[in-house]
Motif scaffolding. Structure first.
Motif, short mmCIF file in Angstrom:
data_model
loop_
_atom_site.label_atom_id
_atom_site.label_comp_id
_atom_site.label_asym_id
_atom_site.label_seq_id
_atom_site.Cartn_x
_atom_site.Cartn_y
_atom_site.Cartn_z
N CYS A 216 0.82 -1.17 0.00
CA CYS A 216 0.00 0.00 0.00
C CYS A 216 0.87 1.23 0.00
O CYS A 216 2.06 1.16 0.17
CB CYS A 216 -0.92 -0.02 1.21
SG CYS A 216 -0.08 -0.35 2.75
N ASP A 217 0.21 2.34 -0.19
CA ASP A 217 0.91 3.60 -0.28
C ASP A 217 0.19 4.59 0.61
O ASP A 217 -0.99 4.82 0.43
CB ASP A 217 0.89 4.06 -1.74
CG ASP A 217 1.66 5.34 -1.95
OD1 ASP A 217 2.00 5.98 -0.96
OD2 ASP A 217 1.90 5.69 -3.10
N ALA A 218 0.89 5.13 1.60
CA ALA A 218 0.22 5.99 2.57
C ALA A 218 -0.03 7.40 2.07
O ALA A 218 -0.39 8.25 2.83
CB ALA A 218 1.05 6.05 3.85
N ASP B 50 1.10 -0.24 6.30
CA ASP B 50 2.38 0.31 5.84
C ASP B 50 3.38 0.19 6.98
O ASP B 50 3.34 0.97 7.94
CB ASP B 50 2.22 1.79 5.47
CG ASP B 50 1.24 1.99 4.32
OD1 ASP B 50 1.45 1.40 3.26
OD2 ASP B 50 0.26 2.74 4.51
N ASN C 274 -0.94 -0.21 -4.91
CA ASN C 274 0.34 -0.52 -4.28
C ASN C 274 1.49 0.21 -4.95
O ASN C 274 1.69 0.13 -6.15
CB ASN C 274 0.59 -2.02 -4.31
CG ASN C 274 1.99 -2.36 -3.81
OD1 ASN C 274 2.42 -1.81 -2.82
ND2 ASN C 274 2.66 -3.23 -4.51
N LYS D 22 4.54 0.64 -2.68
CA LYS D 22 5.65 0.40 -1.77
C LYS D 22 5.87 -1.10 -1.63
O LYS D 22 5.34 -1.75 -0.74
CB LYS D 22 5.37 1.05 -0.41
CG LYS D 22 5.24 2.56 -0.52
CD LYS D 22 6.48 3.18 -1.12
CE LYS D 22 6.26 4.59 -1.61
NZ LYS D 22 7.36 5.08 -2.43
N TYR E 264 9.20 2.82 3.74
CA TYR E 264 8.24 1.94 4.39
C TYR E 264 7.74 0.93 3.37
O TYR E 264 7.95 1.07 2.18
CB TYR E 264 7.09 2.71 5.05
CG TYR E 264 6.17 3.45 4.10
CD1 TYR E 264 5.10 2.82 3.48
CD2 TYR E 264 6.37 4.81 3.84
CE1 TYR E 264 4.25 3.50 2.63
CE2 TYR E 264 5.53 5.50 3.00
CZ TYR E 264 4.46 4.84 2.39
OH TYR E 264 3.63 5.52 1.54
N GLY F 297 4.52 -1.60 1.96
CA GLY F 297 3.12 -1.95 1.91
C GLY F 297 2.97 -3.47 2.04
O GLY F 297 3.18 -4.20 1.08
N GLU G 215 3.65 1.65 12.16
CA GLU G 215 2.81 1.57 10.97
C GLU G 215 2.36 2.99 10.64
O GLU G 215 1.92 3.72 11.52
CB GLU G 215 1.61 0.66 11.24
CG GLU G 215 0.87 0.19 10.00
CD GLU G 215 -0.25 1.13 9.56
OE1 GLU G 215 -0.57 1.16 8.36
OE2 GLU G 215 -0.80 1.84 10.42
#
Length: 264
Positions: A22-24, A89, A129, A131, A156, A158, A200
């Motif tokens: 995932c990507d924050a 993340d 996504n 990461k 970080y 994902g 996270e």
């Protein structure tokens, strides 16, 4: 997700998939995983769960562990259209122990070169996504989320619904600062009475971290304004050998700096 499935994930019995994560950086319509900046980081002590196996883990003796496993599989499927959330993340993992006078001291962080990632059985909002480098779980707290400066987020991972295993390495130079410990030193044993910290990317990464509601820490300010930084669920185990999940340390949401190593 039940323990049997988690064991299967860690032992590599699940079907192999492409990297998930995932990507924050979801703020300002940039896409990614974070969707609700009103949720707090899960910073209370570990909750729920029994050990899988284990042995005597009495403080100061008993079995010792050398591996931490983090499972990103959620309890239910996320609504990708609503949340764009493929999973947690993970920025860093730290190990703390009380010294002779009762003060908590940093023993180390995720050791570079020890990270083992296994993808889960499902892709969670996979299109979002960005990461996918699992090695970013090792090392110091340094996950950056950029919004206004338009840079790519860094440092970080994902995790999606997969698992990541790692060992804890001592800091090359003695420090209690999670942003300065490299984890490049000797592998550290994990004992009952210790505390793990899992970072996270959640709202505690914002400069506006509310200390009256959350345990803000070294991560505060690493995310720029506009990151919604959704606190995601994950589960934690420790084990004595690679591929073994022996003591379950509970399900957590967002950054938790106080995960007790004990039989619950």
């Amino acid at each position: 997700m039940n323990l049997i499935r988690n064991l299967a994930l860690v032992l590599g019995l699940c079907s192999a998939l492409a990297f998930g994560g995932c990507d924050a950086t979801v703020g300002g319509g940039l896409g990614g995983d974070a969707t609700d900046d009103t949720t707090g980081g899960g910073t209370d002590a570990a909750t729920g769960g029994d050990t899988a196996t284990g042995g005597d883990t009495a403080t100061g003796g008993g079995k010792k562990y050398k591996y931490v496993t983090i499972d990103g599989s959620p309890a239910s499927e996320p609504d990708c259209k609503a949340t764009n959330s493929p999973g947690p993340d993970i920025d860093a993992v730290g190990l703390f122990r009380k010294d002779a006078v009762g003060a908590w001291r940093l023993l180390g962080v995720g050791k570079p070169g020890t990270v083992v990632y296994k993808p889960g059985a499902k892709k969670l909002c996979e299109a979002e996504n960005k990461k996918t480098d699992s090695t970013q779980v090792a090392g110091p707290v340094n996950g950056h989320v950029y919004i206004t400066t338009k840079k790519s987020d860094t440092e970080y991972f994902g995790l999606s619904d997969g698992t990541v295993e790692l060992q804890i390495g001592a800091c090359s130079s003695a420090t209690d600062d999670m942003t300065k410990c490299d984890g490049a030193g000797a592998v550290q044993e994990i004992k009952a009475g210790d505390q793990l910290a899992v970072y996270e990317v959640d709202t505690t990464y914002l400069a506006s971290c509310d200390k009256t509601k959350q345990s803000c820490g070294p991560q505060t300010g690493l995310a720029e304004v506009g990151c919604k930084c959704l606190a995601e669920d994950y589960q934690v185990w420790v084990g004595s050998a690679s591929g073994k999940v022996e003591v379950y340390l509970g399900k957590h949401t967002g950054t938790n700096q106080y995960i007790d190593v004990k039989i619950q």
